[in-house]
Structures are given as structure tokens and as C-alpha cells.
Design a protein around this motif. Structure first.
Motif, PDB file in Angstrom:
ATOM      1  N   TRP A  98       0.798  -1.224   0.000  1.00 34.54           N
ATOM      2  CA  TRP A  98       0.000   0.000   0.000  1.00 34.54           C
ATOM      3  C   TRP A  98       0.828   1.271   0.000  1.00 34.54           C
ATOM      4  O   TRP A  98       0.278   2.354   0.031  1.00 34.54           O
ATOM      5  N   GLY A  99       2.113   1.152  -0.026  1.00 34.57           N
ATOM      6  CA  GLY A  99       2.994   2.315  -0.132  1.00 34.57           C
ATOM      7  C   GLY A  99       2.732   3.360   0.918  1.00 34.57           C
ATOM      8  O   GLY A  99       2.586   3.062   2.092  1.00 34.57           O
ATOM      9  N   GLY A 100       2.631   4.597   0.483  1.00 34.69           N
ATOM     10  CA  GLY A 100       2.460   5.720   1.392  1.00 34.69           C
ATOM     11  C   GLY A 100       1.118   5.745   2.099  1.00 34.69           C
ATOM     12  O   GLY A 100       0.933   6.517   3.024  1.00 34.69           O
ATOM     13  N   ALA A 101       0.176   4.913   1.684  1.00 35.42           N
ATOM     14  CA  ALA A 101      -1.140   4.901   2.330  1.00 35.42           C
ATOM     15  C   ALA A 101      -1.085   4.265   3.703  1.00 35.42           C
ATOM     16  O   ALA A 101      -2.003   4.407   4.486  1.00 35.42           O
ATOM     17  N   CYS A 102      -0.026   3.543   4.001  1.00 29.64           N
ATOM     18  CA  CYS A 102       0.070   2.828   5.269  1.00 29.64           C
ATOM     19  C   CYS A 102       1.063   3.531   6.163  1.00 29.64           C
ATOM     20  O   CYS A 102       2.252   3.539   5.891  1.00 29.64           O
ATOM     21  N   GLY A 103       0.581   4.121   7.244  1.00 27.94           N
ATOM     22  CA  GLY A 103       1.466   4.813   8.167  1.00 27.94           C
ATOM     23  C   GLY A 103       1.321   4.253   9.559  1.00 27.94           C
ATOM     24  O   GLY A 103       0.224   3.963  10.003  1.00 27.94           O
ATOM     25  N   ALA A 104       2.415   4.086  10.246  1.00 28.63           N
ATOM     26  CA  ALA A 104       2.362   3.552  11.607  1.00 28.63           C
ATOM     27  C   ALA A 104       1.841   4.601  12.561  1.00 28.63           C
ATOM     28  O   ALA A 104       2.228   5.754  12.505  1.00 28.63           O
ATOM     29  N   GLY A 106       0.200   4.771  16.848  1.00 28.09           N
ATOM     30  CA  GLY A 106       0.100   3.994  18.080  1.00 28.09           C
ATOM     31  C   GLY A 106       1.465   3.565  18.551  1.00 28.09           C
ATOM     32  O   GLY A 106       2.451   3.676  17.851  1.00 28.09           O
ATOM     33  N   SER A 107       1.504   3.080  19.784  1.00 28.17           N
ATOM     34  CA  SER A 107       2.783   2.628  20.301  1.00 28.17           C
ATOM     35  C   SER A 107       2.568   1.658  21.432  1.00 28.17           C
ATOM     36  O   SER A 107       1.520   1.597  22.039  1.00 28.17           O
ATOM     37  N   SER A 108       3.597   0.903  21.701  1.00 32.30           N
ATOM     38  CA  SER A 108       3.576  -0.002  22.841  1.00 32.30           C
ATOM     39  C   SER A 108       4.118   0.762  24.036  1.00 32.30           C
ATOM     40  O   SER A 108       4.509   1.914  23.924  1.00 32.30           O
ATOM     41  N   GLY A 109       4.180   0.134  25.167  1.00 34.46           N
ATOM     42  CA  GLY A 109       4.710   0.775  26.356  1.00 34.46           C
ATOM     43  C   GLY A 109       6.153   1.222  26.199  1.00 34.46           C
ATOM     44  O   GLY A 109       6.599   2.155  26.841  1.00 34.46           O
ATOM     45  N   SER A 110       6.898   0.582  25.315  1.00 31.17           N
ATOM     46  CA  SER A 110       8.296   0.933  25.123  1.00 31.17           C
ATOM     47  C   SER A 110       8.475   2.117  24.192  1.00 31.17           C
ATOM     48  O   SER A 110       9.575   2.602  23.999  1.00 31.17           O
ATOM     49  N   GLY A 111       7.394   2.583  23.593  1.00 30.59           N
ATOM     50  CA  GLY A 111       7.486   3.690  22.651  1.00 30.59           C
ATOM     51  C   GLY A 111       7.716   3.238  21.224  1.00 30.59           C
ATOM     52  O   GLY A 111       7.743   4.036  20.311  1.00 30.59           O
ATOM     53  N   ALA A 112       7.897   1.946  20.988  1.00 30.57           N
ATOM     54  CA  ALA A 112       8.079   1.436  19.632  1.00 30.57           C
ATOM     55  C   ALA A 112       6.732   1.320  18.947  1.00 30.57           C
ATOM     56  O   ALA A 112       5.727   1.040  19.580  1.00 30.57           O
ATOM     57  N   ARG A 113       6.711   1.523  17.659  1.00 30.20           N
ATOM     58  CA  ARG A 113       5.442   1.462  16.924  1.00 30.20           C
ATOM     59  C   ARG A 113       4.949   0.034  16.818  1.00 30.20           C
ATOM     60  O   ARG A 113       5.715  -0.880  16.591  1.00 30.20           O
ATOM     61  N   ASP A 114       3.633  -0.134  16.962  1.00 32.26           N
ATOM     62  CA  ASP A 114       3.065  -1.482  16.914  1.00 32.26           C
ATOM     63  C   ASP A 114       1.781  -1.573  16.133  1.00 32.26           C
ATOM     64  O   ASP A 114       1.106  -2.568  16.161  1.00 32.26           O
ATOM     65  N   GLY A 115       1.431  -0.558  15.418  1.00 32.87           N
ATOM     66  CA  GLY A 115       0.185  -0.618  14.688  1.00 32.87           C
ATOM     67  C   GLY A 115       0.174   0.396  13.573  1.00 32.87           C
ATOM     68  O   GLY A 115       1.127   1.136  13.387  1.00 32.87           O
ATOM     69  N   GLY A 116      -0.902   0.418  12.855  1.00 34.45           N
ATOM     70  CA  GLY A 116      -0.973   1.380  11.770  1.00 34.45           C
ATOM     71  C   GLY A 116      -2.360   1.449  11.201  1.00 34.45           C
ATOM     72  O   GLY A 116      -3.261   0.746  11.610  1.00 34.45           O
ATOM     73  N   VAL A 117      -2.498   2.352  10.257  1.00 32.79           N
ATOM     74  CA  VAL A 117      -3.770   2.509   9.581  1.00 32.79           C
ATOM     75  C   VAL A 117      -3.487   2.796   8.122  1.00 32.79           C
ATOM     76  O   VAL A 117      -2.560   3.533   7.800  1.00 32.79           O
ATOM     77  N   ALA A 118      -4.236   2.191   7.261  1.00 30.64           N
ATOM     78  CA  ALA A 118      -4.117   2.481   5.831  1.00 30.64           C
ATOM     79  C   ALA A 118      -5.403   3.138   5.372  1.00 30.64           C
ATOM     80  O   ALA A 118      -6.479   2.623   5.618  1.00 30.64           O
ATOM     81  N   SER A 119      -5.276   4.272   4.749  1.00 27.06           N
ATOM     82  CA  SER A 119      -6.438   4.980   4.231  1.00 27.06           C
ATOM     83  C   SER A 119      -6.509   4.738   2.735  1.00 27.06           C
ATOM     84  O   SER A 119      -5.505   4.823   2.042  1.00 27.06           O
ATOM     85  N   ARG A 120      -7.695   4.457   2.238  1.00 26.72           N
ATOM     86  CA  ARG A 120      -7.848   4.125   0.824  1.00 26.72           C
ATOM     87  C   ARG A 120      -8.598   5.226   0.090  1.00 26.72           C
ATOM     88  O   ARG A 120      -9.634   5.010  -0.493  1.00 26.72           O
ATOM     89  N   GLY A 121      -8.066   6.450   0.128  1.00 25.97           N
ATOM     90  CA  GLY A 121      -8.580   7.534  -0.679  1.00 25.97           C
ATOM     91  C   GLY A 121      -9.935   8.074  -0.295  1.00 25.97           C
ATOM     92  O   GLY A 121     -10.716   8.438  -1.143  1.00 25.97           O
ATOM     93  N   TRP A 122     -10.227   8.176   0.965  1.00 24.66           N
ATOM     94  CA  TRP A 122     -11.502   8.691   1.407  1.00 24.66           C
ATOM     95  C   TRP A 122     -11.432  10.172   1.361  1.00 24.66           C
ATOM     96  O   TRP A 122     -12.026  10.988   1.045  1.00 24.66           O
TER      97      TRP A 122
END
Length: 122
Positions: A98-104, A106-122
Motif C-alpha cells: 500500500w505504499g504511502g497509504a500505510c502509516g504507523a 500507536g505505540s507499545s509501552g516501550s514507545g516502539a510502533r506497533d500498529g498502523g492505519v491504511a487509508s484508501r482515498g476517502w
């Protein structure tokens, strides 16, 4: 009025039990404060097969086969002690598709990224 549809890819059934409600409340609040037009936020649908979480190929296939079904795809994966493994098995493959549409986000307790959201042109 706009209609916002979302899906959730997570690793566990317990995530599917509370994250959709939490995300829907947050989306509703964001839409109320950020958009002039009314936005109806649909229930967030967990994407899962009977054996466990969907694979990256399954998620991509579902979204590609149903392009009008989802405005947003949320991703959640507890990375535990191995952030690099989570990035290699989940985040990088999603970003490659999904290229640039997927950005991380959220974070875990350690501050590392653990999730993301992809937007599909809304």
C-alpha cells in the motif's frame, strides 16, 4: 452525509472484542470535530479467518477484491520483545503493497510502533 467503513487486522480474538468499539468511538469523535458534513461511522469489522489472524496476503486480497468496502484498515500487533520480527512480518509487507497509504500510528509501552492505519482515498 459520508459513510466511513473500517476493518481491523489484529493478532488475537481479545483484540477483536474491544478494539473495534474503542476505535469506532475515537473515529466518531474525530469526525464530529474535524468534518463539516455529517459522517456515519460503521461498525469496524475484524478481518480474521477461523484459524487465527489473516495473513498479509489474505488482508491484501480481501481489500483488493472489495475496494469499496473499507475506507480505513487498522492494524494492531503486539510486538513483544521482538519489534524487528513484527516489522519484517507485518509492517514492511503492508507498506510494500500500500505504499504511502500505510502509516504507523500507536505505540507499545516501550514507545516502539506497533500498529498502523491504511487509508484508501476517502
Amino acid at each position: 452525509m459520508r459513510y466511513l467503513t473500517s476493518a481491523l487486522v489484529s493478532e488475537g480474538v481479545t483484540d477483536d472484542q474491544f478494539l473495534p468499539r474503542l476505535l469506532a468511538r475515537a473515529l466518531t469523535e474525530i469526525c464530529l470535530t474535524e468534518f463539516e458534513d455529517a459522517v456515519e461511522v460503521a461498525d469496524i469489522q475484524p478481518l480474521r479467518d477461523r484459524k487465527g489472524p489473516c495473513s498479509i496476503a489474505d488482508v491484501v486480497g480481501l481489500v483488493e477484491q472489495n475496494p469499496a468496502s473499507f475506507s480505513l484498515i487498522f492494524f494492531h500487533h503486539d510486538q513483544g520483545a521482538n519489534a524487528e520480527r513484527t516489522a519484517a512480518e507485518w509492517l514492511r509487507p503492508l507498506r510494500e503493497v500500500w505504499g504511502g497509504a500505510c502509516g504507523a500510528t500507536g505505540s507499545s509501552g516501550s514507545g516502539a510502533r506497533d500498529g498502523g492505519v491504511a487509508s484508501r482515498g476517502w
